[in-house]
Design a protein around this motif. Structure first.
Motif, mmCIF file in Angstrom:
data_model
loop_
_atom_site.group_PDB
_atom_site.id
_atom_site.type_symbol
_atom_site.label_atom_id
_atom_site.label_comp_id
_atom_site.label_asym_id
_atom_site.label_seq_id
_atom_site.Cartn_x
_atom_site.Cartn_y
_atom_site.Cartn_z
ATOM 1 N N UNK A 11 4.727 -16.373 27.705
ATOM 2 C CA UNK A 11 5.192 -16.800 26.321
ATOM 3 C C UNK A 11 6.757 -16.479 26.359
ATOM 4 N N UNK A 12 7.121 -15.252 26.852
ATOM 5 C CA UNK A 12 8.547 -14.985 26.947
ATOM 6 C C UNK A 12 9.366 -15.921 27.904
ATOM 7 N N UNK A 13 8.646 -16.475 29.186
ATOM 8 C CA UNK A 13 9.407 -17.088 29.776
ATOM 9 C C UNK A 13 9.760 -18.714 29.092
ATOM 10 N N UNK A 14 8.618 -18.924 28.347
ATOM 11 C CA UNK A 14 8.804 -20.374 27.799
ATOM 12 C C UNK A 14 9.616 -20.201 26.312
ATOM 13 N N UNK A 53 12.564 -13.862 22.165
ATOM 14 C CA UNK A 53 14.063 -14.229 22.620
ATOM 15 C C UNK A 53 14.486 -13.041 23.638
ATOM 16 N N UNK A 54 13.735 -12.435 24.059
ATOM 17 C CA UNK A 54 13.987 -11.159 25.002
ATOM 18 C C UNK A 54 14.930 -10.022 24.495
ATOM 19 N N UNK A 55 15.307 -10.286 23.057
ATOM 20 C CA UNK A 55 16.151 -9.097 22.653
ATOM 21 C C UNK A 55 15.783 -7.695 22.995
ATOM 22 N N UNK A 56 16.432 -6.835 23.447
ATOM 23 C CA UNK A 56 16.098 -5.521 23.508
ATOM 24 C C UNK A 56 17.663 -4.707 23.607
ATOM 25 N N UNK A 68 12.958 -6.485 29.956
ATOM 26 C CA UNK A 68 12.735 -7.007 29.012
ATOM 27 C C UNK A 68 11.463 -7.283 28.483
ATOM 28 N N UNK A 69 10.752 -7.818 29.563
ATOM 29 C CA UNK A 69 9.266 -8.026 29.380
ATOM 30 C C UNK A 69 8.477 -6.759 29.151
ATOM 31 N N UNK A 70 8.800 -5.817 29.942
ATOM 32 C CA UNK A 70 7.879 -4.560 29.343
ATOM 33 C C UNK A 70 8.176 -4.198 27.990
#
Length: 260
Positions: A200-203, A207-210, A220-222
């Motif tokens: 889902x993150x890759x798609x 938005x990966x905000x961290x 970011x995924x973690x």
């Protein structure tokens, strides 16, 4: 006088240089994998420790719920770096004569708690949470729309002290909702959940905000995998606002460590 009817668990995933309190009132509880550094861990007894990547410190909440001493009248938790600090002999019995629950001082979130979640995480997850609320506890739906979708006050970082009975009711409600969330997402195992969240993150669903480790890559995924931990903060806010009058919530500032 030392009180033995109250306990506040300090949830931590690592040892810290400024130390963790360990006395009659405060007990450190290790969450997540790694070398043991506390007596109490979220993988002992009845536990959901394998889901820590998804639940963050909420695996500690589950462990407290299922494994705590049953003589406790007041149960609380806080993070290792954001603590609700009381004297070891604090009179909780006296405090709870005037209040129904202790929570961290809420923060103001703009434009709303829901919109902030959309911006930082997954709009789809928040929308799914609303559907589950409507299905599982429809009496909360109006407060969800007012306090989460439109509201600006967030009781963040999952810090509180409750009467033991209220804590049990909160946990039963909370983990029922989170279980349904996992079912709706199709996450039957931890490995499956990690894979699907990363997809889902890759798609671009998140938005990966961290704000701590940057916007890209495994860090970011973690961070974004902790979706049930993020939702729990919003669910705690909802539960407090639904079940207690504002003047019955004793709001206490965190003592902050590490500058956050």
């Amino acid at each position: 006088m030392r009180r033995e009817d109250a306990r506040i668990y300090v949830l931590s995933h690592k040892p810290v240089e400024y130390g963790l309190p360990d006395n009659t009132l405060y007990r450190p509880l290790q969450v997540g994998s790694g070398e043991p550094f506390t007596e109490l861990r979220d993988d002992a007894g009845d536990n959901i420790a394998a889901w820590n990547f998804l639940y963050a410190e909420t695996t500690g909440t589950y462990s407290i719920w299922r494994n705590r001493p049953r003589h406790l009248r007041y149960v609380g938790q806080c993070q290792y770096r954001r603590r609700l600090e009381f004297e070891e002999d604090h009179d909780f019995e006296g405090l709870f004569k005037d209040y129904d629950v202790v929570a961290c001082m809420p923060v103001v979130v703009v434009p709303s708690v829901g919109q902030q979640y959309f911006r930082c995480h997954s709009a789809g997850d928040m929308s799914l949470l609303r559907v589950i609320i409507e299905q599982q506890c429809p009496e909360y739906l109006q407060d969800f729309d007012q306090c989460i979708m439109s509201g600006r006050f967030l009781f963040y970082s999952n810090g509180f002290v409750m009467r033991s009975g209220d804590f049990d009711r909160y946990c039963e409600w909370l983990f029922n909702i989170l279980d349904h969330f996992k079912q709706e997402k199709g996450w039957s195992t931890p490995e499956e959940a990690k894979e699907k969240i990363d997809q889902e993150i890759a798609c671009g669903d998140r938005n990966g905000y961290n704000g701590h480790v940057g916007n890209e890559g495994e860090d970011s995924n973690r961070y974004q995998r902790q979706v049930c931990g993020f939702l729990t903060e919003r669910l705690l806010t909802l539960w407090l606002r639904h079940n207690f009058e504002p003047n019955k919530i004793y709001c206490k500032k965190y003592t902050s460590y590490e500058g956050v």
